[in-house]
Design a protein around this motif. Structure first.
Motif, PDB file in Angstrom:
ATOM      1  N   GLU A 119       0.878  -1.173  -0.010  1.00 22.78           N
ATOM      2  CA  GLU A 119       0.050   0.063   0.043  1.00 22.78           C
ATOM      3  C   GLU A 119       0.844   1.193   0.128  1.00 22.78           C
ATOM      4  O   GLU A 119       0.571   2.218  -0.724  1.00 22.78           O
ATOM      5  CB  GLU A 119      -0.956   0.089   1.072  1.00 22.78           C
ATOM      6  N   GLU A 168       2.360   1.653  -3.332  1.00 23.99           N
ATOM      7  CA  GLU A 168       1.251   2.236  -4.287  1.00 23.99           C
ATOM      8  C   GLU A 168       0.951   3.552  -4.249  1.00 23.99           C
ATOM      9  O   GLU A 168       1.049   4.391  -5.252  1.00 23.99           O
ATOM     10  CB  GLU A 168       0.008   1.269  -4.032  1.00 23.99           C
ATOM     11  N   CYS A 213       4.288   5.719  -5.531  1.00 22.01           N
ATOM     12  CA  CYS A 213       4.263   5.604  -7.018  1.00 22.01           C
ATOM     13  C   CYS A 213       3.077   6.375  -7.629  1.00 22.01           C
ATOM     14  O   CYS A 213       3.324   6.958  -8.691  1.00 22.01           O
ATOM     15  CB  CYS A 213       4.222   3.975  -7.485  1.00 22.01           C
ATOM     16  N   THR A 214       1.958   6.408  -7.323  1.00 20.39           N
ATOM     17  CA  THR A 214       0.969   7.150  -7.748  1.00 20.39           C
ATOM     18  C   THR A 214       1.309   8.628  -7.365  1.00 20.39           C
ATOM     19  O   THR A 214       1.190   9.350  -8.438  1.00 20.39           O
ATOM     20  CB  THR A 214      -0.594   6.810  -6.881  1.00 20.39           C
TER      21      THR A 214
END
Length: 73
Positions: free
Chosen positions: A44, A47, A50-51
């Motif tokens: 998580e 993620e 990276c987002t």
């Protein structure tokens, strides 16, 4: 494994506080990753980072000690 968070933050001119607020991650988590002191990282967390930076996992985390030939395998 080396975390490139500090490099990504520098390019975006984000502070630890900025990343903390924009991702909702704990400030201590961001600090450990920034200083490359974390011993583990959750999917998580990867993620969210990276987002935020619009990057791939390989841009955030780099495996150290591998040569180019080992990477081709």
């Amino acid at each position: 494994m080396k975390c490139q968070l500090s490099t990504l933050m520098g390019k975006s001119r984000y502070s630890i506080q900025d990343v903390h607020l924009k991702t909702g991650l704990a400030r201590s988590t961001v600090t450990q990753l920034y200083h490359d002191k974390a011993t583990r990282i959750d999917f998580e967390t990867v993620e969210k980072l990276c987002t935020l930076f619009g990057c791939e996992i390989g841009d955030l985390l780099v495996l150290e000690g591998t040569t180019d030939k080992e990477k081709e395998k």
